[in-house]
Design a protein around this motif. Structure first.
Motif, PDB file in Angstrom:
ATOM      1  N   PRO A  43       0.853  -1.331  -0.035  1.00  0.00           N
ATOM      2  CA  PRO A  43       0.152  -0.035  -0.066  1.00  0.00           C
ATOM      3  C   PRO A  43       0.988   1.199   0.025  1.00  0.00           C
ATOM      4  N   VAL A  44       0.270   2.227  -0.649  1.00  0.00           N
ATOM      5  CA  VAL A  44       0.875   3.623  -0.526  1.00  0.00           C
ATOM      6  C   VAL A  44       1.404   4.136   0.711  1.00  0.00           C
TER       7      VAL A  44
ATOM      8  N   GLN B 151       3.296   8.391  -7.352  1.00  0.00           N
ATOM      9  CA  GLN B 151       2.339   7.560  -8.370  1.00  0.00           C
ATOM     10  C   GLN B 151       0.983   7.694  -8.018  1.00  0.00           C
ATOM     11  N   SER B 152       0.682   7.535  -6.800  1.00  0.00           N
ATOM     12  CA  SER B 152      -0.520   7.481  -6.262  1.00  0.00           C
ATOM     13  C   SER B 152      -1.085   8.842  -5.256  1.00  0.00           C
ATOM     14  N   MET B 153      -0.250   9.710  -5.208  1.00  0.00           N
ATOM     15  CA  MET B 153      -0.467  10.783  -4.379  1.00  0.00           C
ATOM     16  C   MET B 153       0.105  11.907  -4.944  1.00  0.00           C
TER      17      MET B 153
ATOM     18  N   VAL C 190       5.556   6.398  -4.150  1.00  0.00           N
ATOM     19  CA  VAL C 190       4.338   7.170  -3.371  1.00  0.00           C
ATOM     20  C   VAL C 190       3.828   8.259  -4.337  1.00  0.00           C
TER      21      VAL C 190
ATOM     22  N   ASN D  75      -5.969  13.294  -1.026  1.00  0.00           N
ATOM     23  CA  ASN D  75      -5.183  12.250  -0.341  1.00  0.00           C
ATOM     24  C   ASN D  75      -5.683  10.873  -0.441  1.00  0.00           C
ATOM     25  N   PRO D  76      -5.040   9.802  -0.937  1.00  0.00           N
ATOM     26  CA  PRO D  76      -5.772   8.421  -0.958  1.00  0.00           C
ATOM     27  C   PRO D  76      -5.948   7.824   0.492  1.00  0.00           C
TER      28      PRO D  76
END
Length: 110
Positions: free
Chosen positions: A2-3, A52-54, A50, A108-109
């Motif tokens: 997970p991120v 890449q997702s945030m 990180v 924020n994911p």
């Protein structure tokens, strides 16, 4: 992974690296210098995952804010460094900002 695990790992590595930086005596001690370089490199690799997702701003705010608070705590507990009221207030505001981002930001994911 997970991120958030990557981000927590990046924070932990940055804190270890910064602690080693203080112990490196201006890069004259080889082991702390090597630990610092390795930890910073791995921390930045984790941040590259990180981001890449945030959003980069959110990621950087959390990474740097958590790092500042943890390094200040390590300095106080283990290095006999003292902070005045203004420094403690500033660190508290940084921590509050990280909490606000984590609890209320849509960028924020979760």
């Amino acid at each position: 992974m997970p991120v958030w695990a990557w981000l927590l790992g990046a924070v932990g590595l940055e804190v270890v690296g910064t602690t080693a930086l203080q112990q490196s005596a201006q890069f004259t001690r080889i082991l702390p210098t090597a630990v610092m370089v390795a930890c910073y490199g791995l921390s930045f690799y984790a941040l590259s995952v990180v981001v890449q997702s945030m959003p980069v701003g959110v990621m950087y705010a959390i990474w740097s804010g958590a790092g500042i608070a943890l390094i200040s705590l390590i300095g106080w507990l283990f290095l006999n460094q003292r902070l005045d009221a203004a420094a403690l207030l500033g660190i508290g505001l940084i921590a509050a900002g990280v909490i606000v981002i984590n609890l209320f930001s849509g960028a924020n994911p979760h």
